[in-house]
Design a protein around this motif. Structure first.
Motif, short mmCIF file in Angstrom:
data_model
loop_
_atom_site.label_atom_id
_atom_site.label_comp_id
_atom_site.label_asym_id
_atom_site.label_seq_id
_atom_site.Cartn_x
_atom_site.Cartn_y
_atom_site.Cartn_z
N TRP A 353 72.05 20.82 -28.98
CA TRP A 353 72.22 19.42 -28.47
C TRP A 353 71.44 18.44 -29.51
CZ3 TRP A 353 68.20 16.23 -26.42
CH2 TRP A 353 68.52 14.89 -25.98
N GLU A 409 74.54 14.00 -20.28
CA GLU A 409 73.72 13.49 -21.63
C GLU A 409 72.58 12.54 -20.79
OE1 GLU A 409 73.33 12.36 -25.81
OE2 GLU A 409 74.31 13.80 -24.54
N ASN A 412 70.25 15.28 -19.86
CA ASN A 412 69.62 15.73 -21.21
C ASN A 412 68.39 15.10 -21.58
OD1 ASN A 412 71.64 17.71 -21.80
ND2 ASN A 412 72.74 16.26 -23.40
N ALA A 665 75.86 19.73 -25.50
CA ALA A 665 75.93 19.37 -26.79
C ALA A 665 77.34 18.59 -27.03
CB ALA A 665 75.79 20.44 -27.77
#
Length: 804
Positions: A353, A409, A412, A665
């Motif tokens: 990522w 995301e 993340n 990713a």
């Protein structure tokens, strides 16, 4: 310019009202009391505006004292759960745990108005189809079972047992159980949802189109992939400890106003609240607490967001990617430290990522996000200093093609700082309807999870279907292909909530039987097909008595924070002929399975439906035996505030294939809608998002005002950036048609919208649903979710020649 205004019409006056269909221009709308106008609103969210609205809606219910008394039992121990949003209840709440829109929901349900057989004697369905959504539901509560009579084009009374027999006959006659569709609204209780999924699976299908398919599906899919659980990890108390809260794509001031109180308290103690929304929403700017006497007397308020950014629609993932890119640069400068211990002990995929983030060019990020690098770096500086961060989001994130990747995301960013599994930190998707999360927990899931099917088979000794069924979009496609014949809707307003409205209505007319379990009249009752039934049910505010002794029952719901709590109504039912949702489901199940199961050599006595409905504790015993997390269900439901369904990810246990939280990713989308339209080199297109007005909850329209956006007495408005109006040669106040992309040569058109110049990003516009659902293509759905892309609709504005 003509004013589209008309005073409200009562039951016994004949008139043609607004048509919402694209085939013809809408006529005059009925309004509450106001002449249509656009006026700038300068006040805060809440405050005196909310108090005045509360008074108007209680008065309009024609039972203001009854409604006011009900509010004191809303979200209270031994009271009922608000039939509105799914925001959590505090463990130590006040006597006033309701908001303005909760009042509207309670008043709407507690109304004195009734839809009796006399109403249907006066009005044909052809006439009613000309009425708009507000006027249909404003007629009041449904009072007895009704069946459509094609000869007279009216609904006529039918008794309950005859209705159940008709449904059983039609379901038993189908050559394949998969030709029946079983829809669920988020209003249904855990008990009703459990019985519903049990009945449908015993019948033989997993066709569970559900309201969650149209809203937070991406949240569940994305978090499941990243964290091993499809729910947020945050509890309500975490908002008391967070020092940073990022709010993406939601408007709590309208959609879940009680959230504003928690955001305000966070802001008062110094938490940084950063909001991302294409529109400036007053609830994310300033809030006046109606319970704060000093503030009300001084007309004061308190800011909510410390920082507010307006990305272009679909640009949130790029904005978060830019935040992460800046954080890595800050790390190299010694100004940010990722939580390396957490990353190394609990995650996988970090390096992949990070490489993806660092390889993403700033030009790509800025163009897609619609934000400058400087703006994104401002947010990154805040995130870099966060010790306890919550990220919260709603449909502005989940109704795009790339929504799953956007959710991942967001996760993340939380994983990078170790903001999982500690107080004041974590992901918090805010669900819409009051029990939409609970319905999924109870098994309303077309994907047929293996663990659930295994548990059902073990409990009931019957082989259950394992083939995935139809979700909402799949159900419409099945109807279009002639692969479905019967539809049963447990609440909701399917034909108005779904995309591509005119195609949906057209294929709904092919049904052999349309069954709607409802509290109020709506448009889905009017698209009858060959046969149709209205089965009126108790509302959340009403006393539910069951069994020979008439014992009062409570149901349970699950909120956005995974808290399960009881709900018991306090009002006498609106009609003596109403039945509870569990009782209706049990009646359908008993009649149907008596015909179906013997053919398969299965004993129909394996489930005693009458006994389950006579005492809902028995339903909860069944839930406890099948659904994980519900041990001692009945005992724990009696606890003050209910109980929390344990969330493994909140304990840093990740039920993924690797046993670790997984960084995603995924690349940024090649182009989101605003970029695709720009690439056409045709300046006539805009990216439209559909949204609610303030006088609205989902497809229920309480009135024609949108106070915070300055709209009064009307709904057919489109919000457009002033620069776009100049570019397109249009003017504020001008009437236009919204024209979408064609489908097989047939244009999508929503006629007669009044332009309102508004602070939206250039190239982005907004308008209310369900009026604009006709513009959302059935084929345009989220990757991995089939959720309609209602926040990324390509439209042109064409001057309307018939409204001057």
């Amino acid at each position: 310019m003509a004013s589209h205004h008309q005073t409200p019409l009562s039951d016994d006056r004949e008139a043609s009202s607004a048509s919402e269909t694209a085939e013809r221009l809408p006529e005059a709308d009925a309004t509450l009391t106001r002449v249509p106008s656009i006026e700038s609103y300068t006040g805060p969210a809440g405050g005196w505006g909310a108090m005045q609205s509360v008074g108007r809606h209680l008065k309009r219910s024609q039972a203001p004292l009854k409604g006011a008394r009900a509010l004191l039992s809303t979200n209270q121990p031994h009271g009922f759960d608000c039939p509105g949003c799914a925001w959590g209840d505090p463990l130590h709440g006040s006597s006033f745990e309701f908001c303005e829109n909760g009042v509207k929901a309670v008043a709407w349900e507690s109304t004195k108005k009734r839809v009796t057989r006399r109403f249907f004697e006066r009005h044909t369905l052809s006439e009613l189809r000309g009425w708009d959504d507000f006027r249909l539901e404003d007629q009041g509560r449904l009072t007895e079972p009704m069946r459509y009579d094609a000869a007279s084009d009216r609904y006529v009374p039918i008794d309950w047992e005859a209705a159940f027999a008709l449904i059983a006959e039609r379901l038993a006659a189908l050559p394949d159980p998969d030709r029946a569709l079983f829809y669920t609204s988020g209003r249904a209780s855990n008990e009703a949802a459990y019985l519903y999924q049990l009945f449908v699976r015993l019948y033989g299908t997993n066709n569970f189109p559900d309201c969650s398919n149209m809203c937070h599906e991406a949240s569940g899919v994305g978090m499941q992939a990243s964290l091993g659980v499809g729910k947020g990890t945050v509890q309500l108390e975490d908002f008391e400890h967070a020092d940073t809260i990022l709010v993406f794509g939601q408007n709590p001031g309208t959609n879940h106003p009680r959230m504003l109180g928690d955001l305000r308290r966070a802001a008062e103690r110094g938490a940084r609240i950063v909001s991302f929304n294409p529109l400036k929403e007053r609830g994310l700017e300033r809030f006046a607490d109606p319970q704060n006497k000093r503030e009300m007397l001084t007309h004061g308020s308190h800011r909510i967001s410390s920082h507010y950014y307006q990305p272009k629609m679909g640009g949130d993932m790029a904005a978060v990617r830019g935040i992460a890119k800046t954080l890595f640069a800050l790390e190299e400068q010694g100004h940010f430290k990722p939580d390396r211990a957490f990353i190394e002990s609990h995650t996988a995929g970090y390096e992949e990522w990070r490489a993806r983030v660092e390889d993403t060019p700033w030009a790509e990020i800025e163009d897609q996000a619609g934000l400058s690098r400087t703006q994104i770096e401002e947010v990154a500086d805040i995130v870099a200093r966060a010790e306890r961060m919550i990220i919260t989001w709603a449909m502005g994130i989940t109704q795009h093609e790339h929504s799953v990747d956007t959710v991942r995301e967001l996760v993340n960013l939380l994983l990078l700082g170790g903001h999982i599994g500690r107080p004041g930190a974590g992901p918090c998707p805010v669900r819409g309807h009051s029990n939409v999360q609970g319905d999924r927990t109870m098994g309303i899931d077309e994907t047929a999870p293996a663990g659930l099917i295994d548990a059902l088979e073990s409990r009931y000794g019957v082989v259950m279907p394992r083939t995935p069924g139809h979700n909402t979009v799949g159900a419409i496609r099945a109807l279009e292909l002639g692969e479905a014949d019967v539809f049963i809707g447990l609440g909701g307003n399917f034909t108005r909530a779904t995309p591509d409205s005119h195609r949906t209505e057209r294929v709904f007319r092919r049904l052999g039987l349309n069954v709607q379990i409802s509290t109020k009249l709506n448009r889905s009752h009017l698209i009858t097909g060959g046969d149709a039934l209205i089965l009126p049910c108790l509302g959340r505010t009403e006393i539910d008595r069951q069994g020979e002794a008439g014992a009062s029952q409570q149901v349970s719901v699950e909120d956005s924070m995974s808290m399960v709590h009881g709900s018991a109504g306090i009002h006498a039912p609106a009609s003596e002929w109403l039945r509870s949702e569990p009782a209706i489901i049990a009646g359908i199940a008993e009649a149907t399975l008596a015909r179906v199961l013997p053919r398969r050599g299965i004993d129909t006595g394996m489930v005693d439906w009458a006994a389950l409905v006579a005492d809902y504790d028995r339903i909860r015993d069944e839930i406890e035996a099948v659904i994980p997390g519900f041990e001692d269900f009945n005992a724990r439901l009696g606890q003050a505030g209910g109980f929390w369904l344990e969330n493994a990810a909140s304990q840093r246990r990740f039920n993924t294939s690797s046993g670790r939280a997984t960084f995603c990713a995924a690349p940024l989308p090649t182009a989101v809608m605003h970029q695709r339209l720009h690439a056409r080199r045709d300046d006539g297109w805009l990216t439209l998002q559909t949204l609610r007005s303030h006088d609205q909850y989902n497809t229920t329209v309480y009135g024609y005002d949108d106070r915070y956006r300055g709209v009064k007495g009307q709904r057919r408005v489109v919000f457009v950036n002033p620069a776009d109006l100049t570019r397109l040669g249009l003017e504020s106040g001008q009437w236009v048609d919204l024209v979408g992309l064609d489908h097989e040569g047939e244009p999508r058109r929503a006629p007669g919208f009044r332009i309102v110049d508004y602070a939206t990003p250039e190239g982005c516009a907004a308008a209310y649903y369900p009026e604009t659902n006709a513009l959302v293509p059935l084929e345009s759905v989220g990757v991995g979710t089939d959720t309609p892309t209602s926040k990324a609709v390509a439209v042109r504005l064409e001057p309307n020649q018939r409204i001057a």
